[in-house]
Write a protein that holds these residues in place. Structure first.
Motif, PDB file in Angstrom:
ATOM      1  N   VAL A  95       0.837  -1.203   0.000  1.00 35.50           N
ATOM      2  CA  VAL A  95       0.000   0.000   0.000  1.00 35.50           C
ATOM      3  C   VAL A  95       0.870   1.251   0.000  1.00 35.50           C
ATOM      4  CG1 VAL A  95      -1.727   1.308   1.295  1.00 35.50           C
ATOM      5  CG2 VAL A  95      -1.925  -1.176   1.122  1.00 35.50           C
ATOM      6  N   SER A  96       1.942   1.238   0.768  1.00 38.97           N
ATOM      7  CA  SER A  96       2.842   2.393   0.822  1.00 38.97           C
ATOM      8  C   SER A  96       3.503   2.622  -0.537  1.00 38.97           C
ATOM      9  CB  SER A  96       3.922   2.179   1.894  1.00 38.97           C
ATOM     10  OG  SER A  96       3.335   2.127   3.178  1.00 38.97           O
ATOM     11  N   LYS A  97       3.887   1.537  -1.199  1.00 44.77           N
ATOM     12  CA  LYS A  97       4.517   1.668  -2.519  1.00 44.77           C
ATOM     13  C   LYS A  97       3.521   2.233  -3.528  1.00 44.77           C
ATOM     14  CE  LYS A  97       7.009  -0.880  -6.087  1.00 44.77           C
ATOM     15  NZ  LYS A  97       7.564  -2.207  -6.503  1.00 44.77           N
ATOM     16  N   ALA A  98       2.288   1.751  -3.491  1.00 46.87           N
ATOM     17  CA  ALA A  98       1.259   2.263  -4.405  1.00 46.87           C
ATOM     18  C   ALA A  98       1.042   3.749  -4.176  1.00 46.87           C
ATOM     19  CB  ALA A  98      -0.036   1.497  -4.215  1.00 46.87           C
ATOM     20  N   SER A  99       1.024   4.156  -2.916  1.00 45.17           N
ATOM     21  CA  SER A  99       0.832   5.573  -2.588  1.00 45.17           C
ATOM     22  C   SER A  99       1.979   6.420  -3.130  1.00 45.17           C
ATOM     23  CB  SER A  99       0.718   5.741  -1.068  1.00 45.17           C
ATOM     24  OG  SER A  99       0.497   7.088  -0.728  1.00 45.17           O
ATOM     25  N   ARG A 100       3.202   5.923  -3.020  1.00 50.65           N
ATOM     26  CA  ARG A 100       4.370   6.668  -3.535  1.00 50.65           C
ATOM     27  C   ARG A 100       4.297   6.812  -5.053  1.00 50.65           C
ATOM     28  NH1 ARG A 100       7.094   3.374   0.139  1.00 50.65           N
ATOM     29  NH2 ARG A 100       7.906   2.061  -1.549  1.00 50.65           N
ATOM     30  N   ILE A 101       3.922   5.737  -5.739  1.00 52.11           N
ATOM     31  CA  ILE A 101       3.816   5.785  -7.201  1.00 52.11           C
ATOM     32  C   ILE A 101       2.819   6.856  -7.620  1.00 52.11           C
ATOM     33  CG2 ILE A 101       3.039   4.512  -9.248  1.00 52.11           C
ATOM     34  CD1 ILE A 101       4.120   1.958  -7.903  1.00 52.11           C
ATOM     35  N   LEU A 102       1.691   6.888  -6.942  1.00 52.76           N
ATOM     36  CA  LEU A 102       0.634   7.839  -7.297  1.00 52.76           C
ATOM     37  C   LEU A 102       1.019   9.277  -6.997  1.00 52.76           C
ATOM     38  CD1 LEU A 102      -2.364   5.724  -5.989  1.00 52.76           C
ATOM     39  CD2 LEU A 102      -2.046   6.449  -8.370  1.00 52.76           C
ATOM     40  N   SER A 103       1.776   9.502  -5.935  1.00 51.99           N
ATOM     41  CA  SER A 103       2.129  10.869  -5.550  1.00 51.99           C
ATOM     42  C   SER A 103       3.317  11.409  -6.332  1.00 51.99           C
ATOM     43  CB  SER A 103       2.431  10.937  -4.043  1.00 51.99           C
ATOM     44  OG  SER A 103       3.548  10.132  -3.722  1.00 51.99           O
ATOM     45  N   ILE A 104       4.231  10.538  -6.718  1.00 54.29           N
ATOM     46  CA  ILE A 104       5.464  10.987  -7.365  1.00 54.29           C
ATOM     47  C   ILE A 104       5.435  10.814  -8.877  1.00 54.29           C
ATOM     48  CG2 ILE A 104       7.976  10.600  -7.498  1.00 54.29           C
ATOM     49  CD1 ILE A 104       7.873   9.672  -4.586  1.00 54.29           C
ATOM     50  N   ARG A 105       4.719   9.809  -9.362  1.00 50.24           N
ATOM     51  CA  ARG A 105       4.829   9.444 -10.780  1.00 50.24           C
ATOM     52  C   ARG A 105       3.483   9.496 -11.519  1.00 50.24           C
ATOM     53  NH1 ARG A 105       7.800   3.821 -10.046  1.00 50.24           N
ATOM     54  NH2 ARG A 105       7.800   3.810 -12.337  1.00 50.24           N
ATOM     55  N   GLU A 106       2.585  10.311 -11.040  1.00 49.05           N
ATOM     56  CA  GLU A 106       1.292  10.437 -11.702  1.00 49.05           C
ATOM     57  C   GLU A 106       1.452  10.877 -13.151  1.00 49.05           C
ATOM     58  OE1 GLU A 106      -2.849  13.074 -11.411  1.00 49.05           O
ATOM     59  OE2 GLU A 106      -1.465  13.029  -9.708  1.00 49.05           O
ATOM     60  N   SER A 107       2.368  11.786 -13.388  1.00 49.46           N
ATOM     61  CA  SER A 107       2.568  12.289 -14.754  1.00 49.46           C
ATOM     62  C   SER A 107       3.033  11.189 -15.698  1.00 49.46           C
ATOM     63  CB  SER A 107       3.574  13.444 -14.759  1.00 49.46           C
ATOM     64  OG  SER A 107       4.832  13.007 -14.270  1.00 49.46           O
ATOM     65  N   ASP A 108       3.790  10.220 -15.169  1.00 48.16           N
ATOM     66  CA  ASP A 108       4.243   9.105 -16.005  1.00 48.16           C
ATOM     67  C   ASP A 108       3.059   8.236 -16.440  1.00 48.16           C
ATOM     68  OD1 ASP A 108       6.863   9.904 -15.760  1.00 48.16           O
ATOM     69  OD2 ASP A 108       7.309   8.568 -14.082  1.00 48.16           O
ATOM     70  N   ILE A 109       2.059   8.143 -15.579  1.00 50.20           N
ATOM     71  CA  ILE A 109       0.862   7.380 -15.938  1.00 50.20           C
ATOM     72  C   ILE A 109       0.061   8.126 -16.997  1.00 50.20           C
ATOM     73  CG2 ILE A 109      -1.356   6.512 -15.083  1.00 50.20           C
ATOM     74  CD1 ILE A 109       0.008   6.044 -12.380  1.00 50.20           C
ATOM     75  N   LEU A 110      -0.122   9.417 -16.790  1.00 46.92           N
ATOM     76  CA  LEU A 110      -0.982  10.207 -17.669  1.00 46.92           C
ATOM     77  C   LEU A 110      -0.369  10.467 -19.046  1.00 46.92           C
ATOM     78  CD1 LEU A 110      -2.331  12.820 -15.097  1.00 46.92           C
ATOM     79  CD2 LEU A 110      -3.559  10.860 -16.068  1.00 46.92           C
ATOM     80  N   LYS A 111       0.932  10.301 -19.177  1.00 48.72           N
ATOM     81  CA  LYS A 111       1.563  10.598 -20.466  1.00 48.72           C
ATOM     82  C   LYS A 111       1.113   9.644 -21.572  1.00 48.72           C
ATOM     83  CE  LYS A 111       5.795   7.841 -19.835  1.00 48.72           C
ATOM     84  NZ  LYS A 111       7.271   7.913 -19.662  1.00 48.72           N
ATOM     85  N   SER A 112       0.606   8.481 -21.191  1.00 48.45           N
ATOM     86  CA  SER A 112       0.141   7.518 -22.197  1.00 48.45           C
ATOM     87  C   SER A 112      -1.329   7.680 -22.551  1.00 48.45           C
ATOM     88  CB  SER A 112       0.379   6.086 -21.689  1.00 48.45           C
ATOM     89  OG  SER A 112       1.753   5.813 -21.538  1.00 48.45           O
ATOM     90  N   ILE A 113      -1.977   8.669 -21.956  1.00 45.76           N
ATOM     91  CA  ILE A 113      -3.396   8.902 -22.211  1.00 45.76           C
ATOM     92  C   ILE A 113      -3.565   9.942 -23.313  1.00 45.76           C
ATOM     93  CG2 ILE A 113      -5.595   9.581 -21.195  1.00 45.76           C
ATOM     94  CD1 ILE A 113      -4.499   7.114 -19.881  1.00 45.76           C
ATOM     95  N   PRO A 114      -4.372   9.673 -24.334  1.00 43.80           N
ATOM     96  CA  PRO A 114      -4.641  10.688 -25.362  1.00 43.80           C
ATOM     97  C   PRO A 114      -5.239  11.939 -24.733  1.00 43.80           C
ATOM     98  CG  PRO A 114      -5.449   8.529 -26.057  1.00 43.80           C
ATOM     99  CD  PRO A 114      -5.054   8.396 -24.624  1.00 43.80           C
ATOM    100  N   ASP A 115      -4.943  13.098 -25.307  1.00 39.26           N
ATOM    101  CA  ASP A 115      -5.395  14.373 -24.726  1.00 39.26           C
ATOM    102  C   ASP A 115      -6.896  14.405 -24.498  1.00 39.26           C
ATOM    103  OD1 ASP A 115      -2.820  15.310 -24.654  1.00 39.26           O
ATOM    104  OD2 ASP A 115      -2.963  16.411 -26.553  1.00 39.26           O
ATOM    105  N   ALA A 116      -7.649  13.857 -25.432  1.00 38.88           N
ATOM    106  CA  ALA A 116      -9.112  13.903 -25.321  1.00 38.88           C
ATOM    107  C   ALA A 116      -9.623  13.102 -24.124  1.00 38.88           C
ATOM    108  CB  ALA A 116      -9.750  13.389 -26.606  1.00 38.88           C
ATOM    109  N   LYS A 117      -8.831  12.145 -23.673  1.00 36.57           N
ATOM    110  CA  LYS A 117      -9.265  11.278 -22.570  1.00 36.57           C
ATOM    111  C   LYS A 117      -8.594  11.623 -21.247  1.00 36.57           C
ATOM    112  CE  LYS A 117     -10.209   7.327 -25.605  1.00 36.57           C
ATOM    113  NZ  LYS A 117      -9.903   5.908 -25.889  1.00 36.57           N
ATOM    114  N   LYS A 118      -7.716  12.643 -21.259  1.00 35.59           N
ATOM    115  CA  LYS A 118      -6.982  12.974 -20.038  1.00 35.59           C
ATOM    116  C   LYS A 118      -7.885  13.392 -18.878  1.00 35.59           C
ATOM    117  CE  LYS A 118      -2.122  13.914 -20.756  1.00 35.59           C
ATOM    118  NZ  LYS A 118      -1.887  13.222 -22.006  1.00 35.59           N
ATOM    119  N   PRO A 119      -8.926  14.205 -19.106  1.00 40.17           N
ATOM    120  CA  PRO A 119      -9.793  14.555 -17.963  1.00 40.17           C
ATOM    121  C   PRO A 119     -10.395  13.324 -17.286  1.00 40.17           C
ATOM    122  CG  PRO A 119     -10.184  16.055 -19.789  1.00 40.17           C
ATOM    123  CD  PRO A 119      -9.308  14.961 -20.325  1.00 40.17           C
ATOM    124  N   GLU A 120     -10.829  12.367 -18.078  1.00 39.34           N
ATOM    125  CA  GLU A 120     -11.387  11.136 -17.520  1.00 39.34           C
ATOM    126  C   GLU A 120     -10.324  10.369 -16.747  1.00 39.34           C
ATOM    127  OE1 GLU A 120     -13.688   7.041 -18.997  1.00 39.34           O
ATOM    128  OE2 GLU A 120     -13.131   8.597 -20.457  1.00 39.34           O
TER     129      GLU A 120
END
Length: 374
Positions: A95-120
């Motif tokens: 759980v702690s590792k998942a929390s760190r990924i979400l707080s530090i590397r959120e942008s790495d996750i969102l970079k693979s999302i097309p612009d039109a779908k980023k708000p979702e």
């Protein structure tokens, strides 16, 4: 050997649920009767024991290439490895590792999302963050049932994020199958039976021809009213044999029997292998993206010596293979897996030979079905 209208699947003795006997039976006691590619990093799964959750297998099968979201998924999936034995220390670390990924590397996750779908996607990420926060509290309170419930909900949202990353179908189906329906994506099907409803997800990313055939037949109402023709406890439940002498679907547009090829996508490859079992191809160690490792695995039945003889008959795999080592399931690569049950295990547990499908309906993803132009 058991045969149903010339259709059959691998026949084996009932597998005993102890470690030693399970291994011995898988290695020695199964008797068989009939029933340069680009890399596909999205199909990579963690090494170790076979994954037995159909939803997890579907997440891993998505054709995406975002290592951060995969790391998040693997970390959360790992909680399931510890929750049964209530190993709270490793669960807390996950759980702690998942929390760190979400707080530090959120942008790495969102970079693979097309612009039109980023708000979702951003809304889903926020939902995952909130869920992980609640999960942390549940772990601290050692509330096992709440941890299990939250883990499932969070991973559902992670899967939704991963699906937003898929921007196009990952390969071209060979032209020789252009006369067959194809599923260019996924579809969800509700199978209403006399004992209740089973919900399955059909994965066209891994088996587009097989998935397309199944969804097309569901949409035609082909399975409505058909009985289950074979039932073996802890093994298989089979249906799809129409009334009359035919053992498969006769296409009214052509008047001919619809043959569906054996179709197996191997892990880390881009395109499926068609028309040959992995064994006959000499690829004994290759692992399918969609393995027979989850209760409720959905697969096609076929004639004994003809890999491309599948048509309408399919089966649910009923063995619960917690004791099956990864890579040792001898059904893998011999029959086409095209999806998994995601809801209705208690219904599947009750169904026997002679019970009937009341109706089967596509409840999501019908737009992904492409029918051939006549």
């Amino acid at each position: 050997m058991l045969h149903w209208s010339n259709f059959s699947i691998d026949t084996c003795k009932r597998w005993l649920k102890t470690t030693v006997l399970a291994l011995l039976l898988f290695t020695f006691s199964l008797s068989f009767s009939s029933v340069s590619h680009a890399k596909r990093p999205s199909s990579s799964m963690p090494a170790g024991n076979a994954i037995t959750d159909g939803r997890a297998l579907l997440r891993y099968a998505l054709p995406i290439d975002n290592q951060t979201v995969r790391e998040l998924q693997i970390t959360l999936e790992d909680i399931g490895n510890h929750i049964r034995s209530k190993r709270w220390g490793p669960i807390s670390s996950d759980v702690s590792k998942a929390s760190r990924i979400l707080s530090i590397r959120e942008s790495d996750i969102l970079k693979s999302i097309p612009d039109a779908k980023k708000p979702e996607a951003e809304t889903l990420v926020a939902k995952v963050k909130e869920g992980v926060s609640q999960l942390s509290e549940a772990v601290e309170a050692k509330d096992r049932e709440k941890v299990i419930d939250l883990k499932a909900k969070i991973l559902g949202s992670v899967g939704d994020i991963e699906e937003l990353m898929v921007t196009e179908f990952p390969f071209e189906v060979p032209s020789e199958y252009a006369n067959l329906p194809q599923l260019k994506g996924r579809a969800t099907v509700a199978v209403e039976t006399e004992k209740g409803t089973i919900t399955v997800v059909v994965d066209g990313y891994s088996a587009p021809v097989t998935g397309g055939n199944f969804v097309d037949l569901v949409d035609r109402g082909f399975y409505d009213g058909l009985p289950f023709i074979r039932s073996e406890e802890s093994y298989v439940l089979q249906t799809g044999d129409p009334e009359g002498k035919e053992v498969g679907f006769i296409d009214p547009a052509t008047g001919k029997y619809r043959n569906i090829p054996l179709e197996v996508l191997v892990r880390d490859e881009k395109e499926p292998i068609y028309g040959i079992t992995l064994e006959d191809a000499g690829r004994y160690r290759d692992e399918p993206v969609l393995p027979f490792s989850a209760y409720g695995t959905l697969a096609m039945a076929r004639a004994e010596a003809e890999p491309d003889s599948a048509s309408s008959q399919f089966f649910f795999f009923l063995f619960e293979p917690e004791l099956t080592p990864a890579g040792l399931n001898l059904l893998d690569g011999r029959y086409t897996v095209f999806g998994y049950m995601i809801e209705g295990k208690e219904v599947l547990d009750q169904l026997k030979q002679g019970d009937k499908i009341v109706s089967a309906k596509v409840i999501k993803g019908m737009e992904n079905l492409l029918r051939p132009q006549v």
